[in-house]
Design a protein around this motif. Structure first.
Motif, PDB file in Angstrom:
ATOM      1  N   SER A   1       0.826  -1.211   0.000  1.00 47.83           N
ATOM      2  CA  SER A   1       0.000   0.000   0.000  1.00 47.83           C
ATOM      3  C   SER A   1       0.857   1.258   0.000  1.00 47.83           C
ATOM      4  O   SER A   1       0.501   2.257  -0.619  1.00 47.83           O
ATOM      5  N   GLY A   2       2.012   1.222   0.693  1.00 51.35           N
ATOM      6  CA  GLY A   2       2.888   2.393   0.706  1.00 51.35           C
ATOM      7  C   GLY A   2       3.457   2.694  -0.665  1.00 51.35           C
ATOM      8  O   GLY A   2       3.539   3.854  -1.083  1.00 51.35           O
ATOM      9  N   ASP A   3       3.839   1.654  -1.378  1.00 53.90           N
ATOM     10  CA  ASP A   3       4.351   1.826  -2.738  1.00 53.90           C
ATOM     11  C   ASP A   3       3.251   2.363  -3.655  1.00 53.90           C
ATOM     12  O   ASP A   3       3.498   3.261  -4.475  1.00 53.90           O
ATOM     13  N   ALA A   4       2.043   1.839  -3.510  1.00 54.61           N
ATOM     14  CA  ALA A   4       0.921   2.339  -4.310  1.00 54.61           C
ATOM     15  C   ALA A   4       0.660   3.813  -4.011  1.00 54.61           C
ATOM     16  O   ALA A   4       0.387   4.607  -4.921  1.00 54.61           O
ATOM     17  N   LEU A   5       0.745   4.178  -2.731  1.00 58.71           N
ATOM     18  CA  LEU A   5       0.580   5.580  -2.339  1.00 58.71           C
ATOM     19  C   LEU A   5       1.639   6.446  -2.996  1.00 58.71           C
ATOM     20  O   LEU A   5       1.331   7.537  -3.515  1.00 58.71           O
ATOM     21  N   ALA A   6       2.885   5.993  -2.987  1.00 62.75           N
ATOM     22  CA  ALA A   6       3.972   6.763  -3.600  1.00 62.75           C
ATOM     23  C   ALA A   6       3.691   7.027  -5.072  1.00 62.75           C
ATOM     24  O   ALA A   6       3.924   8.131  -5.581  1.00 62.75           O
TER      25      ALA A   6
END
Length: 325
Positions: free
Chosen positions: A44-49
């Motif tokens: 999810s953090g990578d998707a947010l980035a």
């Protein structure tokens, strides 16, 4: 007196300097911006980035790339941003731990989050949730505490890993409830949750997005969340505070730049992110990731960083956790 020939030569030299500076600025503007995300792709953090990279691309009218600079629990990525030129071309998107908690964990961190980074904006938050297995006869934190006192040898809890925020938060839970809980460390949340659903583990603390689908399916039971208010993703579940235990904590993602980045650049980036996080389109996408969008000013993030660093320090100390490297 400056003669005409000297004046003409000076004017030509000045014009050339301005031209070179102009070309340099144009070249700098054309260079892609990098958002360093210090963990692997796919979560999810990578998707947010990548969502934020797209919004900055539109707002700045220039390419913005995501750089997954992994290793050392996120520290390598932070160190890369610390060492980057403070020209607004290299940013850091990170969860809370590398910038607000690790200074209490590692002796030689390799960076000072307060001195080496400039806050831009907190972009989202995420609650923790405490879940029990389907066969455990408890439906509230108070019932779980009573069960732990009656069954101390079985009072084991799983987390995504030793030295993670869920580990430290459960230290606070044990202190608040007056019970001795035994930590079972996993390499990520998936194994812990699988053992929870399978009945091999009585309780797990992880992030709300990790647990909410199995809770809704009736395969596990979330009995408390960690925010000051109920999670919008689990509105039927009370907080720890509502349950009678004065403990609160969450995890968040924030955007940072290297120290020395011009204030006007920080302000522009912050304004773009704040505006983007108000749009229904981006808010819906973050909600699908289990994230609650925020969008703060740089100064607000600085205050959050300092507050949370101080808040997590006692739990880290009480955990007795000593990293291997």
């Amino acid at each position: 007196m400056i003669n005409r020939r000297s004046l003409m030569a000076y004017t030509a030299a000045a014009a050339a300097t301005v031209s070179v500076a102009g070309r340099a600025m144009a070249q700098l503007a054309a260079q892609p911006m990098r958002i360093v995300f210090p963990f692997t792709a796919g979560g999810s953090g990578d998707a947010l980035a990548r969502l934020l990279a797209d919004k900055l691309r539109i707002g700045l009218d220039q390419p913005v790339l995501v750089d997954n600079r992994t290793g050392a629990a996120g520290r390598i990525g932070v160190q890369a941003v610390k060492s980057a030129a403070p020209d607004g071309k290299t940013l850091l998107l990170t969860p809370i731990a590398p910038v607000a908690v690790y200074q209490h964990v590692y002796r030689d961190l390799g960076y000072d989050p307060i001195k080496d980074l400039m806050p831009i904006s907190q972009v989202s938050t995420m609650d923790f949730a405490l879940a029990v297995g389907p066969s455990l006869p408890v439906k509230s934190v108070k019932e779980l505490v009573a069960w732990c006192k009656a069954n101390p040898a079985q009072a084991n809890y799983g987390t995504p890993g030793a030295g993670t925020l869920p580990h430290f938060f459960m230290v606070l839970v044990g202190q608040a409830a007056g019970i001795d809980l035994q930590h079972v460390s996993y390499k990520g949340s998936a194994g812990a949750i699988a053992d929870l659903a399978g009945g091999q583990l009585p309780m797990v603390l992880s992030t709300t997005p990790d647990l909410m689908s199995l809770h809704k399916a009736g395969k596990i039971r979330v009995i408390a969340t960690s925010g000051t208010a109920r999670s919008p993703f689990l509105p039927d579940v009370p907080t720890f505070i509502e349950s009678g235990y004065k403990i609160q904590g969450d995890t968040w993602y924030g955007m940072f730049a290297p120290a020395g980045t011009p204030v006007e650049v920080i302000k522009r980036l912050s304004d773009i992110l704040i505006a983007a996080l108000k749009t229904p389109e981006l808010r819906d996408k973050l909600s699908n990731l289990g994230l609650q969008p925020t969008g703060t000013s740089a100064e607000e993030l600085r205050t959050i960083l300092q507050r949370d660093s101080a808040a997590w320090a006692p739990a880290v100390a009480a955990s007795g956790f000593k990293p291997e490297n």
